[in-house]
Design an enzyme around this catalytic site. Structure first.
Site, PDB file in Angstrom:
ATOM      1  CD1 TRP A  75      -2.518  -1.588   0.016  1.00 48.43           C
ATOM      2  CD2 TRP A  75      -3.126  -1.045   2.106  1.00 48.43           C
ATOM      3  NE1 TRP A  75      -3.702  -2.228   0.294  1.00 48.43           N
ATOM      4  CE2 TRP A  75      -4.097  -1.916   1.566  1.00 48.43           C
ATOM      5  CE3 TRP A  75      -3.291  -0.571   3.410  1.00 48.43           C
ATOM      6  CZ2 TRP A  75      -5.221  -2.313   2.299  1.00 48.43           C
ATOM      7  CZ3 TRP A  75      -4.416  -0.979   4.140  1.00 48.43           C
ATOM      8  CH2 TRP A  75      -5.366  -1.832   3.577  1.00 48.43           C
ATOM      9  CE  LYS A  76       4.590   1.248  -4.301  1.00 41.55           C
ATOM     10  NZ  LYS A  76       5.094   1.667  -5.593  1.00 41.55           N
TER      11      LYS A  76
ATOM     12  CG  HIS B 258      10.005  -0.460  -3.016  1.00 41.82           C
ATOM     13  ND1 HIS B 258      10.017   0.669  -3.783  1.00 41.82           N
ATOM     14  CD2 HIS B 258       8.968  -1.205  -3.460  1.00 41.82           C
ATOM     15  CE1 HIS B 258       9.017   0.615  -4.663  1.00 41.82           C
ATOM     16  NE2 HIS B 258       8.369  -0.516  -4.484  1.00 41.82           N
TER      17      HIS B 258
ATOM     18  CD  GLU C 107       7.923   3.569  -4.412  1.00 43.62           C
ATOM     19  OE1 GLU C 107       7.421   3.263  -3.313  1.00 43.62           O
ATOM     20  OE2 GLU C 107       7.324   3.405  -5.498  1.00 43.62           O
TER      21      GLU C 107
ATOM     22  CD  GLU D  21       8.648  -3.992  -6.862  1.00 42.64           C
ATOM     23  OE1 GLU D  21       7.463  -4.331  -6.849  1.00 42.64           O
ATOM     24  OE2 GLU D  21       9.075  -3.016  -6.217  1.00 42.64           O
TER      25      GLU D  21
ATOM     26  N   GLY E 148       4.617   1.991 -11.035  1.00 47.55           N
ATOM     27  CA  GLY E 148       3.633   3.072 -11.016  1.00 47.55           C
ATOM     28  C   GLY E 148       3.450   3.787 -12.341  1.00 47.55           C
TER      29      GLY E 148
ATOM     30  CB  SER F 235       2.672  -1.345 -14.305  1.00 47.77           C
ATOM     31  OG  SER F 235       3.191  -0.046 -14.055  1.00 47.77           O
TER      32      SER F 235
END
Ligand code: PGA
Length: 220
Positions: free
Chosen positions: A10-11, A97, A99, A146, A152, A183
Site C-alpha cells: 500500500w506504500k 524497494h 523508493e 521490480e 507506477g 504495474s
C-alpha cells in the site's frame, strides 16, 4: 502446482477508515480455496495492528507484512520501528524497494544490515532488486524483481524479460522464490505468474482498490 505469493504494497496510502473498508471488501476470500496462494498485505506501520485484529476476527486467509524496518535494534532511535516491534504483527518485510533506495538514500550496506536484523528477529524478507546487477544478501528467501521504469507507470516489463531475470537469480544464487512487481493489474497478472520461474507478484497501485486486488487474486 507452485505456490504463488500475491503481495499488496500500500506504500504511504490509506487512512485507518480506508484500511478497514478495504479489509471488509475482501472478506469473500475466506470462502475460497487459496491453498496454492499466499496472500500478504503490507500496509503502513500504523495500520498493522488494526489489520491484524480484523484479519483474525474475520478469519481471512491474509498474512501481514511490513514495508520496511529500522536499521537499528530496539532502542534510542526516535521515529524508527524496529524488527522486534514489527515481528508482533507481521511475518515478512519488504527490504530494498527502489523508493527506499532513491528517496531515503538506502544503499547496499544499509539494506544488508536491515536484512540481517530482519532474519535475526525471525522475519522472512522480500528483497527488491531492480535488475540482474542488484546485489543481494546470502540466503535471501524471496526476491522481488521490480524494474524502476515499470513502477507506477502503467508500463510493465515484458513477462519474458521478467522470467529471464527470475531464472538468472534462481540459477546463480539459489534464491527459492522470485516475484515480479511493476504495474501489475488484474488484466496482466497471469502473463507473469504463468512463467515457470516467477513465483508471484508484488502489487502497488492496483492493490489499493479492493475490487482490483480481488480480481488479481482470481486471475493469477
Ligand atoms: P506498482 O508498484 O504496482 O504501483 O507499479 C509496485 C511496487 O512498487 O511494488
Amino acid at each position: 502446482m507452485k505456490k504463488l505469493f500475491i503481495v499488496a504494497n500500500w506504500k504511504s496510502n490509506k487512512t485507518e477508515s480506508e484500511a478497514k473498508e478495504w479489509i471488509s471488501k475482501v472478506s469473500g476470500l475466506k470462502d475460497q480455496d487459496l491453498s496454492n496462494k499466499d496472500i500478504i498485505l503490507c500496509p503502513s506501520f500504523i495500520h498493522l495492528p488494526i489489520a491484524k485484529t480484523l484479519i483474525k476476527e474475520q478469519m481471512l486467509p491474509v498474512g501481514l507484512g511490513a514495508q520496511d524496518i529500522s536499521l537499528f535494534e530496539a532502542g534510542a532511535y526516535t521515529g524508527e520501528v524496529s524488527a522486534k516491534q514489527i515481528k508482533e504483527f507481521a511475518k515478512i518485510v519488504i527490504i530494498g524497494h527502489s523508493e527506499r533506495r532513491n528517496n531515503f538514500g538506502e544503499n547496499d550496506d544499509i539494506l544488508f544490515k536491515k536484512f540481517k536484523l530482519a532474519k535475526e528477529n525471525g522475519l522472512a524478507v522480500i528483497f527488491c532488486v531492480q535488475g540482474k546487477e542488484t546485489k543481494i544478501p546470502e540466503n535471501v528467501d524471496i526476491i522481488a524483481y521490480e524494474p524502476i521504469n515499470a513502477i507506477g507507470t502503467g508500463n510493465p516489463d515484458t513477462p519474458e524479460n521478467a522470467e529471464n531475470v527470475a531464472a538468472y537469480f534462481k540459477a546463480n544464487f539459489k534464491v527459492p522464490a522470485v516475484l515480479y512487481g511493476g504495474s501489475v493489474t488484474a488484466s496482466n497478472v497471469n502473463s507473469f505468474t504463468q512463467m515457470p520461474n516467477i513465483d508471484g507478484i508484488l502489487v502497488g497501485k492496483a492493490s489499493l482498490d479492493p475490487e482490483e486486488f480481488y480480481a488479481i487474486i482470481q486471475n493469477v
